[in-house]
Design an enzyme around this catalytic site. Structure first.
Site, mmCIF file in Angstrom:
data_model
loop_
_atom_site.group_PDB
_atom_site.id
_atom_site.type_symbol
_atom_site.label_atom_id
_atom_site.label_comp_id
_atom_site.label_asym_id
_atom_site.label_seq_id
_atom_site.Cartn_x
_atom_site.Cartn_y
_atom_site.Cartn_z
ATOM 1 C CE LYS A 245 -4.186 1.956 2.070
ATOM 2 N NZ LYS A 245 -3.979 3.354 1.812
ATOM 3 C CD GLU A 294 -1.855 5.832 -3.883
ATOM 4 O OE1 GLU A 294 -2.907 5.455 -4.453
ATOM 5 O OE2 GLU A 294 -1.863 6.523 -2.856
HETATM 6 P P1 ATP Z 1 -6.484 5.944 2.989
HETATM 7 O O1 ATP Z 1 -6.591 7.320 3.545
HETATM 8 O O2 ATP Z 1 -6.177 4.860 3.966
HETATM 9 O O3 ATP Z 1 -5.643 5.849 1.741
HETATM 10 P P2 ATP Z 1 -8.854 6.031 1.446
HETATM 11 O O4 ATP Z 1 -10.195 6.262 2.049
HETATM 12 O O5 ATP Z 1 -8.263 7.105 0.610
HETATM 13 O O6 ATP Z 1 -7.932 5.577 2.617
HETATM 14 P P3 ATP Z 1 -9.108 3.301 0.992
HETATM 15 O O7 ATP Z 1 -10.170 2.667 0.208
HETATM 16 O O8 ATP Z 1 -9.306 3.213 2.436
HETATM 17 O O9 ATP Z 1 -8.952 4.784 0.522
HETATM 18 O O10 ATP Z 1 -7.724 2.680 0.662
HETATM 19 C C1 ATP Z 1 -7.395 2.471 -0.659
HETATM 20 C C2 ATP Z 1 -6.504 3.591 -1.132
HETATM 21 O O11 ATP Z 1 -5.160 3.208 -0.975
HETATM 22 C C3 ATP Z 1 -6.716 3.781 -2.604
HETATM 23 O O12 ATP Z 1 -7.603 4.866 -2.815
HETATM 24 C C4 ATP Z 1 -5.336 4.053 -3.160
HETATM 25 O O13 ATP Z 1 -5.172 5.445 -3.359
HETATM 26 C C5 ATP Z 1 -4.386 3.615 -2.080
HETATM 27 N N1 ATP Z 1 -3.529 2.482 -2.471
HETATM 28 C C6 ATP Z 1 -2.185 2.456 -2.371
HETATM 29 N N2 ATP Z 1 -1.682 1.289 -2.756
HETATM 30 C C7 ATP Z 1 -2.729 0.506 -3.128
HETATM 31 C C8 ATP Z 1 -2.842 -0.822 -3.626
HETATM 32 N N3 ATP Z 1 -1.799 -1.585 -3.828
HETATM 33 N N4 ATP Z 1 -4.094 -1.279 -3.909
HETATM 34 C C9 ATP Z 1 -5.181 -0.502 -3.711
HETATM 35 N N5 ATP Z 1 -5.128 0.769 -3.240
HETATM 36 C C10 ATP Z 1 -3.914 1.276 -2.945
#
Ligand code: ATP
Length: 578
Positions: A245, A294
């Site tokens: 991530k 990302e």
């Molecule tokens: P956070 O603030 O934790 O990033 P969020 O609400 O923006 O949360 P989430 O759905 O909780 O989004 O987490 C997914 C986010 O993580 C995606 O929007 C993306 O931008 C990021 N991300 C980074 N690496 C990955 C990955 N390998 N797979 C999916 N999402 C990823």
């Protein structure tokens, strides 16, 4: 449909806070709309001329709207200024000044005139825009001018949710709610509800079913749920892919021939500040490709990734080239949605990943994320520890058999972040619903605390979860007061459920992230309330300022809060065992 009829629907929507009533008004409005009208009607209800990725905005500052009103109704700007200070709503002022009770304006005509205003740019365009708006106001009736003015200011604030629009479209066109799911599927694929509605009106559900991913129309992003430990992830998913991530900004990349577009998490077109990435994408040896990634800035000398705070400096309008050369971006691709003529969105993750690996290598400016496939919690934990040691944020575990869940947050993707000791080490995203005046030293800052809420998907309403009074600097409190006063409303907004009345209600627009010590049960808040007991955040404090990258649709949901509450109990028990 005449615009005056639509204006009456707006008025009725404005005067109700009940979702069921809203739904009935919308169904009626949709039944009254023709094929040509449904698209603009839906956009008006969504309070936009076109979805954000088209980059079309009306671009009229308050001052310009005021000048247009002055021209249309022959009132001096000074007089208008003082009325505006007193009333704070130019729409109401236009309503008062306009003496025309009736008009013959059509919905399509008003939409196209507003579109013309939006598309007028360049030297001298401000004056042109003012004249065009004055002209339109001149032709409109009292009630119409009120809503035209509010629309140009981005202050229509009807509070209608997309979910209610989709349900009402189904009822209006098909006579039942069963079509909503299909409408939503199509919306998730093209992110344009007006377009989907038009297709429904043209070719019925069959036409809607045919809508599929289209390059240059962003797909609504899949989102991740969270769980507190490797064990829980494995017991939920079994054998899964564990993906790195990254903490940068989400970039959905579309390439169709030489045409490249990149969209943010909020589906805004961010191509203009990704100049270096666009060049790399153009080099990919495929005519058509859509992938999810990302973007992170990195230091070319040391080949290390920069943290989010530095990466985010790339998001700017000016000096793009200069910043791009100082802070080049690297894309980490974690999903692929289309390759040439193959739409991959419904294929299982394992198949998509295979294709992704055949397209992207492990190095270069656009590279694939690294994954581990495992059904063993200790292996997952080891991978997690490794990526965190390497400075990444954590992992996202992925269900090997699941399609890409466009527009949905579910357990097909589960995130585990480095800061989770307990669930609540992570932030919770909430929407600001109102504020309380401060007492004592706080009086000067203008705000003592914010009333905030989360989203209940089942009811399509916002429910309160906390009062947040700390975490902002004095300056931020002052800035907040200014921003919130621009969106204050007289009564509790539609789709807000609250037992508390703040000193000032605001239209649900701004999202903040908060941290809390714990989620507790509480009779004060409406979040997930059953038999008078809801959920609340204990010792909430804001982290950062307003989340401009998130919209109200992105706040955490009631379901997630309940889940976190249950997990938190488990974490506590685990701690006791240790
Ligand atoms: P956070 O603030 O934790 O990033 P969020 O609400 O923006 O949360 P989430 O759905 O909780 O989004 O987490 C997914 C986010 O993580 C995606 O929007 C993306 O931008 C990021 N991300 C980074 N690496 C990955 C990955 N390998 N797979 C999916 N999402 C990823």
């Amino acid at each position: 449909m005449k615009f005056k009829e639509l204006a009456k629907y707006f008025e009725r929507l404005e005067n109700t806070t009940k979702r069921l009533e809203m739904f009935q008004i919308l169904s009626e409005a949709f039944k009254n709309s023709s094929v040509e009208e449904i698209r603009p009607v839906v956009y008006f209800l969504q309070e936009m001329l076109l979805p954000p990725f088209y980059g079309v905005q009306i671009g009229m500052a308050d001052k310009m709207t005021l000048k247009a009103i002055s021209k249309a109704f022959f009132v001096s700007e000074e007089e208008l200024n003082s009325k505006y200070k007193e009333k704070g709503d130019l729409g109401e002022i236009a309503f008062e000044l306009n003496k025309k009770e009736d008009s013959e304006l059509e919905v399509v005509q008003v939409y196209s005139e507003l579109m013309k205003i939006a598309k007028t740019s360049g030297e001298g365009s401000n004056l042109l825009k003012i004249n065009m708006l004055a002209n339109l106001l001149n032709k409109s009736s009292k009630l119409e001018s009120k809503y035209i003015v509010r629309f140009t200011q981005g202050r229509l604030r009807l509070g209608v949710g997309e979910s209610t629009i989709m349900e009402a479209l189904s009822v209006a066109k098909l006579g039942n709610r069963e079509g909503k799911e299909k409408i939503e599927r199509a919306f998730n694929l093209v992110s344009d509800l007006g377009m989907v509605a038009e297709e429904l009106y043209k070719s019925g559900l069959e036409g809607v079913n045919k809508i599929t991913l289209m390059p240059m129309n962003p797909v609504r992003p899949a989102l991740a749920e969270r769980l507190p430990s490797a064990e829980e992830i494995i017991s939920r998913l079994g054998k899964c892919a564990v993906d790195e991530k990254f903490d940068g900004f989400r970039s959905q990349v579309h390439k169709d021939g030489d045409n490249v577009k990149i969209f943010s998490r909020n589906l805004e077109d961010i191509t203009h500040f990704m100049v270096d990435v666009v060049e790399e994408v153009k080099k990919l040896p495929y005519k058509r490709i859509v992938f999810d990634s990302e973007a992170l800035a990195y230091d070319e000398n040391t080949d290390t990734l920069y943290p989010f705070q530095i990466t985010i400096q790339r998001k700017r309008k000016h000096n793009v080239e200069e910043v791009a050369s100082k802070l080049p971006l690297r894309l980490f691709v974690f999903d692929i949605l289309l390759l040439e003529d193959q739409i991959l969105i419904d294929k299982p993750y394992s198949e998509r990943r295979k294709i992704l690996e055949s397209v992207f290598g492990e190095e270069g400016k656009i590279q694939r994320s690294r994954i581990l496939i495992t059904d063993n919690p200790s292996e997952l934990q080891k991978f997690f520890d490794e990526v965190v040691t390497n400075g990444l944020e954590g992992i996202v575990a992925k269900n090997l058999n699941a399609p890409y869940s466009a527009g949905a947050r579910n357990f097909n993707w589960i995130k585990l972040k480095r800061s989770y000791k307990s669930q609540l080490e992570d932030t919770i995203d909430v929407v600001i619903l109102g504020y309380f005046f401060g007492k004592g030293a706080r009086t000067e800052l203008g705000i003592g605390a914010l009333l905030v809420g989360v989203y209940n998907e089942d009811k399509d309403v916002f429910e309160t979860i906390a009062k947040v009074g700390s975490g902002f600097t004095e300056d931020e409190f002052k800035q907040l007061r200014k921003l919130l006063d621009e969106i204050k409303v007289d009564n509790k907004p539609a789709r807000v459920e609250s037992l508390i009345s703040p000193d000032v209600w605001v239209y649900p627009k701004y999202v903040i992230s908060v941290k809390a010590d714990e989620i507790t049960k509480s009779p004060t808040h409406t979040c997930g309330a059953e038999n008078g007991v809801g959920y609340a955040l204990r010792f909430p404090r804001a982290v950062g300022f307003i989340r401009s990258d998130k919209s109200v649709d992105d706040v955490n949901t009631t379901k997630e809060i309940v889940e976190m509450y249950n997990n938190q109990k488990k974490v506590k028990l685990e701690n006791v065992d240790v």
